[in-house]
Design an enzyme around this catalytic site. Structure first.
Site, PDB file in Angstrom:
ATOM      1  CD  GLU A  37      -2.924  -1.183   2.065  1.00  0.00           C
ATOM      2  OE1 GLU A  37      -3.997  -1.675   2.178  1.00  0.00           O
ATOM      3  OE2 GLU A  37      -2.543  -0.928   3.406  1.00  0.00           O
ATOM      4  CB  CYS A  39       2.299   7.829   3.459  1.00  0.00           C
ATOM      5  SG  CYS A  39       2.709   6.970   4.761  1.00  0.00           S
ATOM      6  CB  CYS A  53       6.725  -4.291   9.706  1.00  0.00           C
ATOM      7  SG  CYS A  53       7.902  -3.568  10.706  1.00  0.00           S
ATOM      8  CB  CYS A  85       4.933  -1.806  17.015  1.00  0.00           C
ATOM      9  SG  CYS A  85       6.442  -1.539  16.698  1.00  0.00           S
ATOM     10  CB  CYS A  99       1.911  -1.123  14.172  1.00  0.00           C
ATOM     11  SG  CYS A  99       2.115  -1.184  12.458  1.00  0.00           S
ATOM     12  N   GLY A 108       6.080  -1.006   6.698  1.00  0.00           N
ATOM     13  CA  GLY A 108       7.622  -1.492   6.848  1.00  0.00           C
ATOM     14  C   GLY A 108       8.559  -0.800   7.654  1.00  0.00           C
ATOM     15  CD  GLU A 109      12.495   0.425  10.809  1.00  0.00           C
ATOM     16  OE1 GLU A 109      11.441   0.983  11.512  1.00  0.00           O
ATOM     17  OE2 GLU A 109      13.271   1.050  10.542  1.00  0.00           O
ATOM     18  CB  SER A 132       9.170   7.162  10.081  1.00  0.00           C
ATOM     19  OG  SER A 132       8.571   6.932  11.356  1.00  0.00           O
ATOM     20  CB  SER A 188       8.679   5.114  16.132  1.00  0.00           C
ATOM     21  OG  SER A 188       8.231   5.576  14.932  1.00  0.00           O
ATOM     22  CG  LEU A 189      10.749   7.728  22.686  1.00  0.00           C
ATOM     23  CD1 LEU A 189      12.190   7.040  22.533  1.00  0.00           C
ATOM     24  CD2 LEU A 189      10.960   9.143  23.112  1.00  0.00           C
ATOM     25  CG  HIS A 190       5.647   4.619  19.965  1.00  0.00           C
ATOM     26  ND1 HIS A 190       5.205   5.584  19.279  1.00  0.00           N
ATOM     27  CD2 HIS A 190       6.085   3.676  19.170  1.00  0.00           C
ATOM     28  CE1 HIS A 190       5.169   5.458  17.928  1.00  0.00           C
ATOM     29  NE2 HIS A 190       5.804   4.212  17.970  1.00  0.00           N
ATOM     30  CG  ASN A 205      -4.542   6.604  13.447  1.00  0.00           C
ATOM     31  OD1 ASN A 205      -5.389   7.478  13.310  1.00  0.00           O
ATOM     32  ND2 ASN A 205      -3.367   6.944  12.873  1.00  0.00           N
ATOM     33  CB  CYS A 207       0.011   6.593  11.503  1.00  0.00           C
ATOM     34  SG  CYS A 207       0.957   7.874  10.729  1.00  0.00           S
TER      35      CYS A 207
HETATM   36  N1  SAH Z   1       8.512   1.593  10.710  1.00  0.00           N
HETATM   37  C1  SAH Z   1       8.585   2.658  10.877  1.00  0.00           C
HETATM   38  C2  SAH Z   1       7.994   3.411   9.626  1.00  0.00           C
HETATM   39  C3  SAH Z   1       6.521   3.004   9.626  1.00  0.00           C
HETATM   40  S1  SAH Z   1       5.223   3.236  10.797  1.00  0.00           S
HETATM   41  C4  SAH Z   1       8.194   3.299  12.496  1.00  0.00           C
HETATM   42  O1  SAH Z   1       7.646   2.532  12.896  1.00  0.00           O
HETATM   43  O2  SAH Z   1       8.530   4.567  12.503  1.00  0.00           O
HETATM   44  C5  SAH Z   1       5.086   5.109  11.008  1.00  0.00           C
HETATM   45  C6  SAH Z   1       4.445   5.505  12.158  1.00  0.00           C
HETATM   46  O3  SAH Z   1       3.091   5.094  12.223  1.00  0.00           O
HETATM   47  C7  SAH Z   1       5.487   5.440  13.169  1.00  0.00           C
HETATM   48  O4  SAH Z   1       5.870   6.397  13.966  1.00  0.00           O
HETATM   49  C8  SAH Z   1       4.397   4.176  14.101  1.00  0.00           C
HETATM   50  O5  SAH Z   1       4.626   4.322  15.384  1.00  0.00           O
HETATM   51  C9  SAH Z   1       3.061   4.869  13.761  1.00  0.00           C
HETATM   52  N2  SAH Z   1       1.922   3.951  14.119  1.00  0.00           N
HETATM   53  C10 SAH Z   1       1.953   2.529  13.985  1.00  0.00           C
HETATM   54  N3  SAH Z   1       0.560   2.226  14.071  1.00  0.00           N
HETATM   55  C11 SAH Z   1       0.202   3.108  14.565  1.00  0.00           C
HETATM   56  C12 SAH Z   1      -1.417   3.426  15.016  1.00  0.00           C
HETATM   57  N4  SAH Z   1      -2.362   2.350  15.342  1.00  0.00           N
HETATM   58  N5  SAH Z   1      -1.892   4.826  15.305  1.00  0.00           N
HETATM   59  C13 SAH Z   1      -0.965   6.028  15.200  1.00  0.00           C
HETATM   60  N6  SAH Z   1       0.215   5.703  14.737  1.00  0.00           N
HETATM   61  C14 SAH Z   1       0.732   4.348  14.364  1.00  0.00           C
HETATM   62 FE1  SF4 Z   2       6.810  -2.037  11.912  1.00  0.00          FE
HETATM   63 FE2  SF4 Z   2       6.736   0.594  12.301  1.00  0.00          FE
HETATM   64 FE3  SF4 Z   2       4.600  -0.962  12.523  1.00  0.00          FE
HETATM   65 FE4  SF4 Z   2       6.396  -1.084  14.287  1.00  0.00          FE
HETATM   66  S1  SF4 Z   2       5.052   0.740  13.667  1.00  0.00           S
HETATM   67  S2  SF4 Z   2       5.549  -2.891  13.231  1.00  0.00           S
HETATM   68  S3  SF4 Z   2       8.316  -0.758  12.920  1.00  0.00           S
HETATM   69  S4  SF4 Z   2       5.699  -0.556  10.593  1.00  0.00           S
END
Ligand code: SAH
Ligand code: SF4
Length: 356
Positions: free
Chosen positions: A89, A103, A110, A114, A117, A163-164, A193, A218-220, A298, A341
């Site tokens: 996508e 984007c 991936c 996480c 996600c 993906g990462e 990212s 992506s710290l979280h 989201n 996202c």
């Molecule tokens: N793998 C990379 C880039 C893709 S994810 C990364 O993790 O940074 C892009 C962004 O979307 C990241 O900051 C990720 O933490 C965030 N993300 C993933 N799932 C999400 C969700 N359900 N709601 C909001 N942001 C989310």
């Molecule tokens: Fe992969 Fe980024 Fe999703 Fe984590 S947030 S599973 S690193 S795409």
């Protein structure tokens, strides 16, 4: 995991091993020349070569399976098919300059897992080739050309799709280089990212080929154990190492236009309380100059997490602002078409039918 399809320049070298290097550049330039729609338009190449290329190398490495547009018209999501039939996508979003941000995905699925996600829940199918990454730009540019009523300008690219990117770093770098060479998008308009793959971040500091694009991490969570619960790949001493890396980055690559941004997805009751906000302030201060971008979660089907309330988000931001941390909030877009996202997970079958 399957291998990514062969890149067209490698394919070209196989077909024409004796051709000089500049041919590749000619070809790459042609792909990004708006008026060229196929090999026959590349008249700088001989007729015979053009007919071999027409048979052997597709003009674009990914074709559209379906496109969904949000009701508001500010977000479009496409399902693309790679040369081996695998689907991935890509998203086009209006940005605050009334232009478009794309984007892009760097992998199909991936491996990082996480917990909030949707892409992570798919596991990893394969890396995208550099062509498949770079061609997401060509795909959206053609999409806009076909809709002259829309603003035509793609001004930004973010690696925030599937993906990462740092575990597919060579293809990511090659795709970025292509855009820098053949489009008018500058390096500060491209953001990679990452979940924070420390060894690769370390390599970037000394990599002469690293393009001067922006990095968002992506710290979280400001604390290791809590972060590991939602980002299972969190390495031991992650925060300490990341803080050191961020300071080193500023010394080597940082300048006024190249600051690190920490992304922080706010999940109700998980990482959004005042104590965590205060810990985050401490962490950011240890990093030197860095910004924070909070992302309201989201919703992802089948996941029990929910977004922090509006009040919760404002309170969290206020703690950061009161400590002079530069904080922004990501606007949520495209939720109605699962394009926001973390929502990219191919809920569409090959024939375009929506299944989820
Ligand atoms: N793998 C990379 C880039 C893709 S994810 C990364 O993790 O940074 C892009 C962004 O979307 C990241 O900051 C990720 O933490 C965030 N993300 C993933 N799932 C999400 C969700 N359900 N709601 C909001 N942001 C989310
Ligand atoms: Fe992969 Fe980024 Fe999703 Fe984590 S947030 S599973 S690193 S795409």
């Amino acid at each position: 995991m399957t291998a990514a399809p062969l890149n067209r320049h490698d394919h070209f070298k196989k077909l024409f091993p004796k051709e000089p290097k500049f041919r590749i550049k000619q070809i790459e330039k042609a792909y990004f020349t708006q008026s060229m729609k196929g090999w026959d338009d590349v008249t700088t190449l001989g007729k015979e070569m053009r007919s071999v290329l027409t048979k052997e190398i597709p003009w674009i490495s990914c074709k559209s399976v379906s496109v969904l547009s949000s009701k508001t018209g500010d977000t479009h999501k496409a399902v693309l098919e790679g040369l081996d039939g695998e689907l991935f996508e890509t998203v086009l979003m209006a940005n605050n300059r009334d232009q478009w941000t794309i984007c892009v995905s760097s992998q199909i699925g991936c491996a990082m897992g996480c917990v909030f996600c949707a892409t992570g829940a798919m596991g990893l199918k394969r890396d995208l080739s550099s062509d498949e990454i770079a061609d997401q730009f060509r795909f959206w540019r053609q999409f806009l050309l076909d809709r002259p009523e829309l603003n035509q300008r793609i001004s930004n690219v973010v690696f925030m799709g599937m993906g990462e990117p740092l575990v597919n770093i060579e293809n990511v770098k090659a795709a970025i280089k292509t855009w820098l060479d053949y489009t008018d998008i500058g390096p500060t308009r491209i953001t990679v990212s990452t979940v924070g793959v420390l060894p690769v971040l370390q390599e970037i500091l000394t990599d002469p080929d690293w393009p001067a694009v922006r990095i968002a991490i992506s710290l979280h969570s400001p604390e290791e154990e809590s972060r590991r619960k939602i980002v299972p790949t969190t390495a031991p001493k992650f925060h300490e190492k990341l803080a050191r890396w961020t300071r080193d980055y500023q010394g080597v690559l940082g300048n006024r236009r190249h600051h690190i941004t920490f992304e922080y997805t706010l999940i109700a009751g998980v990482n959004d309380n005042a104590q965590e906000a205060k810990e985050l302030v401490k962490f950011v201060k240890r990093c030197g100059e860095a910004k924070v971008n909070v992302i309201p979660l989201n919703p992802v089907m089948g996941k029990e997490f929910s977004a922090s309330s509006r009040q919760g988000i404002e309170e969290f931001k206020k703690v950061l602002l009161d400590s002079n941390i530069d904080v922004t909030e990501r606007k949520t877009m495209g939720q109605d078409i699962a394009a926001a996202c973390g929502q990219l997970a191919l809920k569409i079958k090959k024939d375009g039918e929506v299944v989820g």
